[in-house]
Design an enzyme around this catalytic site. Sequence first.
Site, mmCIF file in Angstrom:
data_model
loop_
_atom_site.group_PDB
_atom_site.id
_atom_site.type_symbol
_atom_site.label_atom_id
_atom_site.label_comp_id
_atom_site.label_asym_id
_atom_site.label_seq_id
_atom_site.Cartn_x
_atom_site.Cartn_y
_atom_site.Cartn_z
ATOM 1 N N LYS A 219 164.895 45.322 82.746
ATOM 2 C CA LYS A 219 166.149 44.635 82.395
ATOM 3 C C LYS A 219 166.443 43.459 83.321
ATOM 4 O O LYS A 219 165.880 43.334 84.413
ATOM 5 C CB LYS A 219 167.299 45.642 82.348
ATOM 6 C CG LYS A 219 167.194 46.499 81.070
ATOM 7 C CD LYS A 219 168.403 47.340 80.792
ATOM 8 C CE LYS A 219 168.204 48.039 79.437
ATOM 9 N NZ LYS A 219 169.211 49.062 79.196
ATOM 10 N N ARG A 254 164.399 55.970 80.204
ATOM 11 C CA ARG A 254 163.955 55.250 78.992
ATOM 12 C C ARG A 254 163.150 54.043 79.458
ATOM 13 O O ARG A 254 163.700 53.148 80.090
ATOM 14 C CB ARG A 254 165.182 54.825 78.182
ATOM 15 C CG ARG A 254 164.858 54.100 76.897
ATOM 16 C CD ARG A 254 166.141 53.721 76.153
ATOM 17 N NE ARG A 254 165.852 53.053 74.901
ATOM 18 C CZ ARG A 254 165.593 51.752 74.797
ATOM 19 N NH1 ARG A 254 165.605 50.988 75.859
ATOM 20 N NH2 ARG A 254 165.330 51.220 73.621
HETATM 21 N N1 HH2 Z 1 168.681 49.797 76.190
HETATM 22 C C1 HH2 Z 1 168.239 49.068 75.129
HETATM 23 C C2 HH2 Z 1 168.230 49.628 73.848
HETATM 24 N N2 HH2 Z 1 168.642 50.891 73.633
HETATM 25 N N3 HH2 Z 1 169.494 52.930 74.466
HETATM 26 C C3 HH2 Z 1 169.946 53.681 75.505
HETATM 27 N N4 HH2 Z 1 170.367 54.932 75.304
HETATM 28 N N5 HH2 Z 1 169.988 53.164 76.785
HETATM 29 C C4 HH2 Z 1 169.582 51.897 77.068
HETATM 30 O O1 HH2 Z 1 169.672 51.492 78.240
HETATM 31 C C5 HH2 Z 1 169.108 51.086 75.990
HETATM 32 C C6 HH2 Z 1 169.078 51.645 74.682
HETATM 33 C C7 HH2 Z 1 167.757 47.687 75.355
HETATM 34 O O2 HH2 Z 1 166.402 47.661 75.683
HETATM 35 P P1 HH2 Z 1 165.184 47.419 74.655
HETATM 36 O O3 HH2 Z 1 165.169 48.436 73.565
HETATM 37 O O4 HH2 Z 1 163.942 47.333 75.445
HETATM 38 O O5 HH2 Z 1 165.447 45.973 74.071
HETATM 39 P P2 HH2 Z 1 166.107 45.434 72.738
HETATM 40 O O6 HH2 Z 1 167.511 45.935 72.647
HETATM 41 O O7 HH2 Z 1 166.011 43.944 72.890
HETATM 42 O O8 HH2 Z 1 165.300 45.941 71.558
#
Ligand code: HH2
Length: 274
Positions: A219, A254
């Site tokens: 992040k 995660r």
């Molecule tokens: N972060 C993201 C998405 N979903 N869900 C939970 N429970 N906690 C988190 O910290 C979280 C989440 C964002 O990360 P990522 O899926 O890698 O990216 P994007 O939202 O751009 O798909």
Amino acid sequence: MAVTFAGLTFERPRIMGILNVTPDSFSDGGRHDDPAVAVEAGERMVAEGADILDVGGESTRPGAEPVPLEVELARVLPVIQRLAARGHCVSVDTRHSAVMVRALDAGAAIVNDVSALTGEPSSLPLVARRGAPVVLMHMRGEPQTMQQQTHYEDVVAEVLAYLGQRLAACRAAGLGDDRLCIDPGIGFAKTQAHNLALLAATERFAALGVALLIGVSRKAFIGRLSRDEPPEGRLPGSLAAGLAAVRRGAHILRVHDVAETAQALRVWQAIEAT
Ligand code: HH2
């Protein structure tokens, strides 16, 4: 009583592998457009040590555009179906109840909702009716505007109070604590100082008595602490932040980098157990 979630026990920290089937996710966007490629990536993560595979079809990064329902469904369902059929524990990362219901029908075991079941009024009754384990994350507003809503008097107290209220609503709807997991939402309507304050206060979130998930992987706050590394250069900082959270009581990390996280956790655990 020992904390459990979705049949998982926590004598060791657990890993949720991130499997975004999106063109625009901030780190793995565009990598898994073909369901067969996504399924292969999921299989690889399980072999590397993932306990849960988190399949998402809509990016929630700051500024992300909403995705039409049919597009989100078309992205996630074939991947969930195939991974669940192979016996893997799959969560669906969505804010939409129509996606939750179809994903559960396709074999998803867990709902991961960054809006903590507040995005749509039908989400909480649906999850309660199905008795589905759910991850309740704190955020404010929508991904497009959330970084304009970062004023808190006391970020830790306010996020704790919010998650406490969401837990109470879920319990009142009939979900047991073995089906509830909380997440302070690192990077969602938070400044750099807020993210660090929340991570430093991980024990206070663990003290709410249900499973605690932390998502720090690659992040932006890690980029800022690492001379502006791009997402793919943020693994060392992601491991450091993840271990700091686990040390303070987090149950599930995660992550994008499953093998590296599994190795770091094994070393940490061996030292702790000695
Ligand atoms: N972060 C993201 C998405 N979903 N869900 C939970 N429970 N906690 C988190 O910290 C979280 C989440 C964002 O990360 P990522 O899926 O890698 O990216 P994007 O939202 O751009 O798909």
